[in-house]
Design a protein around this motif. Sequence first.
Motif, PDB file in Angstrom:
ATOM      1  N   ARG A 281       0.821  -1.220   0.000  1.00  0.00           N
ATOM      2  CA  ARG A 281       0.000   0.000   0.000  1.00  0.00           C
ATOM      3  C   ARG A 281       0.852   1.265   0.000  1.00  0.00           C
ATOM      4  NH1 ARG A 281      -5.186   0.451   1.932  1.00  0.00           N
ATOM      5  NH2 ARG A 281      -4.529   1.962   3.498  1.00  0.00           N
ATOM      6  N   GLY A 282       1.970   1.209   0.668  1.00  0.00           N
ATOM      7  CA  GLY A 282       2.848   2.383   0.719  1.00  0.00           C
ATOM      8  C   GLY A 282       3.336   2.795  -0.660  1.00  0.00           C
ATOM      9  N   THR A 283       3.569   1.816  -1.506  1.00  0.00           N
ATOM     10  CA  THR A 283       4.017   2.112  -2.869  1.00  0.00           C
ATOM     11  C   THR A 283       2.952   2.909  -3.613  1.00  0.00           C
ATOM     12  OG1 THR A 283       5.339   0.090  -2.931  1.00  0.00           O
ATOM     13  CG2 THR A 283       4.787   1.097  -5.053  1.00  0.00           C
ATOM     14  N   PHE A 284       1.685   2.540  -3.438  1.00  0.00           N
ATOM     15  CA  PHE A 284       0.595   3.274  -4.084  1.00  0.00           C
ATOM     16  C   PHE A 284       0.651   4.748  -3.712  1.00  0.00           C
ATOM     17  CE2 PHE A 284      -3.577   5.209  -4.067  1.00  0.00           C
ATOM     18  CZ  PHE A 284      -4.118   4.835  -5.287  1.00  0.00           C
ATOM     19  N   TYR A 285       0.799   5.029  -2.409  1.00  0.00           N
ATOM     20  CA  TYR A 285       0.760   6.418  -1.932  1.00  0.00           C
ATOM     21  C   TYR A 285       2.009   7.210  -2.308  1.00  0.00           C
ATOM     22  CZ  TYR A 285      -3.477   5.152   0.550  1.00  0.00           C
ATOM     23  OH  TYR A 285      -4.750   4.742   0.850  1.00  0.00           O
ATOM     24  N   THR A 286       3.018   6.549  -2.812  1.00  0.00           N
ATOM     25  CA  THR A 286       4.178   7.249  -3.360  1.00  0.00           C
ATOM     26  C   THR A 286       3.800   7.980  -4.643  1.00  0.00           C
ATOM     27  OG1 THR A 286       5.673   5.581  -2.464  1.00  0.00           O
ATOM     28  CG2 THR A 286       6.540   6.951  -4.245  1.00  0.00           C
ATOM     29  N   TYR A 287       2.795   7.436  -5.359  1.00  0.00           N
ATOM     30  CA  TYR A 287       2.425   7.964  -6.667  1.00  0.00           C
ATOM     31  C   TYR A 287       1.065   8.657  -6.703  1.00  0.00           C
ATOM     32  CZ  TYR A 287       6.283   4.960  -8.056  1.00  0.00           C
ATOM     33  OH  TYR A 287       7.517   4.374  -8.169  1.00  0.00           O
ATOM     34  N   PHE A 288       0.145   8.223  -5.858  1.00  0.00           N
ATOM     35  CA  PHE A 288      -1.233   8.726  -5.919  1.00  0.00           C
ATOM     36  C   PHE A 288      -1.770   8.997  -4.518  1.00  0.00           C
ATOM     37  CE2 PHE A 288      -0.596   5.246  -9.043  1.00  0.00           C
ATOM     38  CZ  PHE A 288      -0.493   6.017 -10.197  1.00  0.00           C
ATOM     39  N   SER A 289      -2.722   9.923  -4.443  1.00  0.00           N
ATOM     40  CA  SER A 289      -3.330  10.219  -3.138  1.00  0.00           C
ATOM     41  C   SER A 289      -4.479   9.270  -2.824  1.00  0.00           C
ATOM     42  CB  SER A 289      -3.829  11.666  -3.093  1.00  0.00           C
ATOM     43  OG  SER A 289      -4.766  11.898  -4.139  1.00  0.00           O
ATOM     44  N   ASP A 290      -5.236   8.864  -3.851  1.00  0.00           N
ATOM     45  CA  ASP A 290      -6.350   7.927  -3.658  1.00  0.00           C
ATOM     46  C   ASP A 290      -6.783   7.371  -5.008  1.00  0.00           C
ATOM     47  OD1 ASP A 290      -7.884   9.935  -4.918  1.00  0.00           O
ATOM     48  OD2 ASP A 290      -8.543  10.767  -3.000  1.00  0.00           O
ATOM     49  N   VAL A 291      -7.781   6.517  -5.004  1.00  0.00           N
ATOM     50  CA  VAL A 291      -8.225   5.878  -6.250  1.00  0.00           C
ATOM     51  C   VAL A 291      -8.844   6.891  -7.209  1.00  0.00           C
ATOM     52  CG1 VAL A 291      -8.512   3.585  -5.242  1.00  0.00           C
ATOM     53  CG2 VAL A 291     -10.443   5.181  -5.230  1.00  0.00           C
ATOM     54  N   TYR A 292      -9.423   7.959  -6.673  1.00  0.00           N
ATOM     55  CA  TYR A 292     -10.053   8.967  -7.528  1.00  0.00           C
ATOM     56  C   TYR A 292      -9.012   9.746  -8.335  1.00  0.00           C
ATOM     57  CZ  TYR A 292     -14.343   7.839  -5.108  1.00  0.00           C
ATOM     58  OH  TYR A 292     -15.436   7.150  -4.610  1.00  0.00           O
ATOM     59  N   GLU A 293      -7.854   9.953  -7.757  1.00  0.00           N
ATOM     60  CA  GLU A 293      -6.781  10.593  -8.515  1.00  0.00           C
ATOM     61  C   GLU A 293      -6.337   9.699  -9.677  1.00  0.00           C
ATOM     62  OE1 GLU A 293      -2.249  12.398  -8.172  1.00  0.00           O
ATOM     63  OE2 GLU A 293      -3.137  11.454  -6.403  1.00  0.00           O
ATOM     64  N   VAL A 294      -6.313   8.386  -9.437  1.00  0.00           N
ATOM     65  CA  VAL A 294      -5.933   7.449 -10.500  1.00  0.00           C
ATOM     66  C   VAL A 294      -6.933   7.553 -11.652  1.00  0.00           C
ATOM     67  CG1 VAL A 294      -5.455   5.050 -11.096  1.00  0.00           C
ATOM     68  CG2 VAL A 294      -4.873   5.893  -8.824  1.00  0.00           C
ATOM     69  N   LEU A 295      -8.212   7.640 -11.325  1.00  0.00           N
ATOM     70  CA  LEU A 295      -9.233   7.774 -12.372  1.00  0.00           C
ATOM     71  C   LEU A 295      -9.038   9.064 -13.158  1.00  0.00           C
ATOM     72  CD1 LEU A 295     -11.775   6.815 -13.812  1.00  0.00           C
ATOM     73  CD2 LEU A 295     -13.127   7.931 -12.009  1.00  0.00           C
ATOM     74  N   GLU A 296      -8.746  10.160 -12.469  1.00  0.00           N
ATOM     75  CA  GLU A 296      -8.536  11.440 -13.162  1.00  0.00           C
ATOM     76  C   GLU A 296      -7.341  11.366 -14.110  1.00  0.00           C
ATOM     77  OE1 GLU A 296     -10.616  14.068 -13.150  1.00  0.00           O
ATOM     78  OE2 GLU A 296     -11.876  12.729 -11.954  1.00  0.00           O
ATOM     79  N   ILE A 297      -6.303  10.680 -13.688  1.00  0.00           N
ATOM     80  CA  ILE A 297      -5.114  10.510 -14.548  1.00  0.00           C
ATOM     81  C   ILE A 297      -5.480   9.688 -15.787  1.00  0.00           C
ATOM     82  CG2 ILE A 297      -2.848   9.374 -14.690  1.00  0.00           C
ATOM     83  CD1 ILE A 297      -2.514  10.192 -11.679  1.00  0.00           C
ATOM     84  N   GLN A 298      -6.265   8.647 -15.579  1.00  0.00           N
ATOM     85  CA  GLN A 298      -6.699   7.813 -16.702  1.00  0.00           C
ATOM     86  C   GLN A 298      -7.525   8.631 -17.693  1.00  0.00           C
ATOM     87  OE1 GLN A 298      -5.874   4.697 -17.253  1.00  0.00           O
ATOM     88  NE2 GLN A 298      -5.459   3.669 -15.326  1.00  0.00           N
ATOM     89  N   LYS A 299      -8.445   9.452 -17.184  1.00  0.00           N
ATOM     90  CA  LYS A 299      -9.295  10.265 -18.060  1.00  0.00           C
ATOM     91  C   LYS A 299      -8.474  11.294 -18.811  1.00  0.00           C
ATOM     92  CE  LYS A 299     -12.356  11.630 -15.001  1.00  0.00           C
ATOM     93  NZ  LYS A 299     -13.550  12.320 -14.490  1.00  0.00           N
ATOM     94  N   SER A 300      -7.544  11.901 -18.125  1.00  0.00           N
ATOM     95  CA  SER A 300      -6.692  12.912 -18.747  1.00  0.00           C
ATOM     96  C   SER A 300      -5.895  12.326 -19.911  1.00  0.00           C
ATOM     97  CB  SER A 300      -5.753  13.494 -17.694  1.00  0.00           C
ATOM     98  OG  SER A 300      -4.918  14.465 -18.255  1.00  0.00           O
ATOM     99  N   ALA A 301      -5.427  11.096 -19.749  1.00  0.00           N
ATOM    100  CA  ALA A 301      -4.634  10.439 -20.794  1.00  0.00           C
ATOM    101  C   ALA A 301      -5.467  10.122 -22.032  1.00  0.00           C
ATOM    102  CB  ALA A 301      -4.018   9.157 -20.244  1.00  0.00           C
ATOM    103  N   LEU A 302      -6.790  10.098 -21.881  1.00  0.00           N
ATOM    104  CA  LEU A 302      -7.672   9.760 -22.998  1.00  0.00           C
ATOM    105  C   LEU A 302      -8.174  10.988 -23.760  1.00  0.00           C
ATOM    106  CD1 LEU A 302      -9.823   6.984 -21.288  1.00  0.00           C
ATOM    107  CD2 LEU A 302      -7.972   6.665 -22.921  1.00  0.00           C
ATOM    108  N   MET A 303      -7.889  12.160 -23.252  1.00  0.00           N
ATOM    109  CA  MET A 303      -8.376  13.371 -23.918  1.00  0.00           C
ATOM    110  C   MET A 303      -7.658  13.569 -25.254  1.00  0.00           C
ATOM    111  SD  MET A 303     -10.803  14.816 -22.296  1.00  0.00           S
ATOM    112  CE  MET A 303     -11.609  14.559 -20.707  1.00  0.00           C
ATOM    113  N   PRO A 304      -8.406  13.934 -26.315  1.00  0.00           N
ATOM    114  CA  PRO A 304      -7.768  14.153 -27.620  1.00  0.00           C
ATOM    115  C   PRO A 304      -6.803  15.323 -27.582  1.00  0.00           C
ATOM    116  CG  PRO A 304     -10.065  14.858 -27.644  1.00  0.00           C
ATOM    117  CD  PRO A 304      -9.843  14.175 -26.338  1.00  0.00           C
ATOM    118  N   THR A 305      -5.802  15.270 -28.441  1.00  0.00           N
ATOM    119  CA  THR A 305      -4.811  16.345 -28.492  1.00  0.00           C
ATOM    120  C   THR A 305      -5.391  17.555 -29.224  1.00  0.00           C
ATOM    121  OG1 THR A 305      -3.874  15.634 -30.600  1.00  0.00           O
ATOM    122  CG2 THR A 305      -2.943  14.645 -28.593  1.00  0.00           C
TER     123      THR A 305
END
Length: 199
Positions: free
Chosen positions: A43-67
């Motif tokens: 679990r500690g490794t997760f928090y090195t990169y993200f604050s919570d699961v909702y931040e992970v979702l936002e990152i995923q959505k951002s990566a899908l936005m058209p250029t």
Amino acid sequence: MANLSRKEVTRNNLLEAFWSLYVEKPIERITVRDITDLAGYNRGTFYTYFSDVYEVLEIQKSALMPTEDMIIDPLKEIQNNDGVIEESINGVSEYIKNHGERIAILLGPGGDPKFTHELKARVRGIIMDFVRGIDIREIKEYEYLIEYHISGMINMYQLWVENESNITEDELSILYERISHDGLLNITSGMLNDRKTGS
């Protein structure tokens, strides 16, 4: 992944583990432990990169936005080629091939209700910035035109996914282009009057 650093690999593994879970269940039922167990980290490794699961979702959505280029290039082609779009549609097709599956999940009934709004807002914002830059006369009306166009495109794609791709991707693109070039009423009229023998 040969060129990625160890940190990048770890981060990507966590993102992919999240997505594997998100495909199966709503975000409210995904825990940090679910993600780390699946990815093989603590679990500690997760928090090195993200604050919570909702931040992970936002990152995923951002990566899908058209250029920006993908959105603006068709408009430039319309300007320069008397309304004909040829080259830039390839970029859209490539985008759908690369991201279509994930976009479909986010737009679907079990996805993120905010994603449709965020996707439309991004596309609309980029287009409106472009047209303000070329100083068109009917700027207010153009925004409504763009909203109609974007909503139609997204809804066509959603229906295509719901129908389990019952026409090919090329057929969907051609239909979309016909609507864009010939107009919905003209095409609808033609289809209604082109009946099967004996109807």
